[in-house]
Design a protein around this motif. Structure first.
Motif, PDB file in Angstrom:
ATOM      1  N   PHE A 171       0.873  -1.179   0.000  1.00  0.00           N
ATOM      2  CA  PHE A 171       0.000   0.000   0.000  1.00  0.00           C
ATOM      3  C   PHE A 171       0.905   1.222   0.000  1.00  0.00           C
ATOM      4  O   PHE A 171       1.669   1.436   0.934  1.00  0.00           O
ATOM      5  CB  PHE A 171      -0.915  -0.007   1.222  1.00  0.00           C
ATOM      6  CG  PHE A 171      -1.983   1.046   1.181  1.00  0.00           C
ATOM      7  CD1 PHE A 171      -3.093   0.892   0.366  1.00  0.00           C
ATOM      8  CD2 PHE A 171      -1.897   2.177   1.978  1.00  0.00           C
ATOM      9  CE1 PHE A 171      -4.099   1.849   0.337  1.00  0.00           C
ATOM     10  CE2 PHE A 171      -2.894   3.141   1.948  1.00  0.00           C
ATOM     11  CZ  PHE A 171      -3.993   2.979   1.125  1.00  0.00           C
ATOM     12  N   TYR A 172       0.817   2.053  -1.058  1.00  0.00           N
ATOM     13  CA  TYR A 172       1.831   3.083  -1.289  1.00  0.00           C
ATOM     14  C   TYR A 172       1.299   4.492  -1.087  1.00  0.00           C
ATOM     15  O   TYR A 172       0.114   4.770  -1.285  1.00  0.00           O
ATOM     16  CB  TYR A 172       2.390   2.938  -2.712  1.00  0.00           C
ATOM     17  CG  TYR A 172       3.201   1.676  -2.874  1.00  0.00           C
ATOM     18  CD1 TYR A 172       4.532   1.630  -2.475  1.00  0.00           C
ATOM     19  CD2 TYR A 172       2.614   0.519  -3.370  1.00  0.00           C
ATOM     20  CE1 TYR A 172       5.278   0.469  -2.587  1.00  0.00           C
ATOM     21  CE2 TYR A 172       3.353  -0.656  -3.484  1.00  0.00           C
ATOM     22  CZ  TYR A 172       4.675  -0.671  -3.090  1.00  0.00           C
ATOM     23  OH  TYR A 172       5.400  -1.825  -3.187  1.00  0.00           O
ATOM     24  N   GLY A 196      -4.153   3.448  -4.284  1.00  0.00           N
ATOM     25  CA  GLY A 196      -4.343   2.544  -3.164  1.00  0.00           C
ATOM     26  C   GLY A 196      -5.823   2.391  -2.843  1.00  0.00           C
ATOM     27  O   GLY A 196      -6.595   3.333  -2.978  1.00  0.00           O
ATOM     28  N   TYR A 207      -5.723  -3.785   2.662  1.00  0.00           N
ATOM     29  CA  TYR A 207      -5.203  -2.704   1.834  1.00  0.00           C
ATOM     30  C   TYR A 207      -4.447  -3.285   0.653  1.00  0.00           C
ATOM     31  O   TYR A 207      -3.782  -4.320   0.761  1.00  0.00           O
ATOM     32  CB  TYR A 207      -4.273  -1.809   2.648  1.00  0.00           C
ATOM     33  CG  TYR A 207      -4.974  -1.003   3.713  1.00  0.00           C
ATOM     34  CD1 TYR A 207      -5.336   0.319   3.474  1.00  0.00           C
ATOM     35  CD2 TYR A 207      -5.275  -1.570   4.950  1.00  0.00           C
ATOM     36  CE1 TYR A 207      -5.982   1.062   4.455  1.00  0.00           C
ATOM     37  CE2 TYR A 207      -5.926  -0.825   5.929  1.00  0.00           C
ATOM     38  CZ  TYR A 207      -6.272   0.483   5.674  1.00  0.00           C
ATOM     39  OH  TYR A 207      -6.914   1.219   6.634  1.00  0.00           O
ATOM     40  N   THR A 209      -2.858  -1.965  -3.625  1.00  0.00           N
ATOM     41  CA  THR A 209      -2.644  -0.899  -4.605  1.00  0.00           C
ATOM     42  C   THR A 209      -2.962  -1.412  -5.994  1.00  0.00           C
ATOM     43  O   THR A 209      -2.438  -2.449  -6.411  1.00  0.00           O
ATOM     44  CB  THR A 209      -1.194  -0.385  -4.555  1.00  0.00           C
ATOM     45  OG1 THR A 209      -0.918   0.134  -3.242  1.00  0.00           O
ATOM     46  CG2 THR A 209      -0.978   0.717  -5.579  1.00  0.00           C
TER      47      THR A 209
END
Length: 228
Positions: A171-172, A196, A207, A209
């Motif tokens: 998750f970025y 994300g 979570y 991306t």
């Protein structure tokens, strides 16, 4: 000030038929190549600025996420750089991010920020599989990290029942949007970071991306005649 997506297909670019073969490099060299291709993206207008990541895909073309342009004025300044030097850029082709979160820019100016590529970068021929390791390069903050194809979100299967995914377990930060995803090992372009997301899983949140896949990148380049 009227706002809209900046991207209108301005030019049709012809490419080259060969690429540098990096299929046999080790991970450390792949990281080095990824770092050399990495760029910061800025879209700037009075009182507003959007930032993200991008990467060279040829000697004068840069790929990034089109959602960075969302709600930016049409007369915004677009530039790419390495943090010390900046080059102006203009849109070659782009899509509405709700359809396909991609845009290609052409740099304008001197050689203060030079591409290490002489031809178009190889785009992976195989999709990312759930659990497959990939690398992600980000300009904000700068660095390369490793993550995996996510098995927790939409997984597709082709006619031969080979599974693939368009989500990563990592998750970025927003600054990673537009950054490249690379095959490990090998170094071909496996995707471009989009957004994300999170999903409820009982009492917990999962979570992940989303990224634009290699197949979608190839189709985008072909549709806009940005060819090998």
């Amino acid at each position: 000030m009227k706002k809209a997506f900046l991207f209108v297909a301005l030019l049709i670019i012809g490419g080259c038929s060969s690429t540098r073969d990096i299929s046999n490099v080790d991970i450390s060299e792949s990281d080095l190549l990824a770092g050399e291709r990495l760029l910061k993206i800025q879209i700037v207008a009075p009182g507003i600025k959007a930032e993200g990541s991008g990467s060279w895909i040829s000697n004068d073309l840069v790929i990034t996420a089109s959602h960075l342009f969302s709600d930016m004025p049409l007369d915004s300044i677009v530039r790419v750089g390495n943090g010390r030097h900046w080059l102006s850029a203009k849109v070659v082709a782009g899509n509405d991010p709700a359809t396909l979160d991609l845009v290609v820019l052409r740099v304008i100016g001197d050689e203060s920020v030079a591409s290490p590529l002489k031809t178009l970068i190889p785009v992976c021929s195989k999709p990312v599989k759930p659990g497959e390791m990939v690398s992600v390069s980000s300009a904000l903050p700068k660095g390369t990290t490793y993550t995996y194809g996510s098995p927790n979100f939409a997984v597709q299967a082709d006619s031969e029942r080979r599974e693939s995914t368009e989500f990563l377990t990592g998750f970025y930060d927003k600054g990673t949007s537009g950054g490249p995803v690379y095959q490990v090992p090998g170094g071909c372009l496996a995707g471009v970071i989009s957004l994300g997301i999170k999903r409820k899983n009982g009492a917990s949140d999962i979570y992940a991306t989303k990224f634009v896949t290699a197949h979608e990148i190839k189709r985008f380049l072909d549709d806009n005649k940005i060819t090998y």
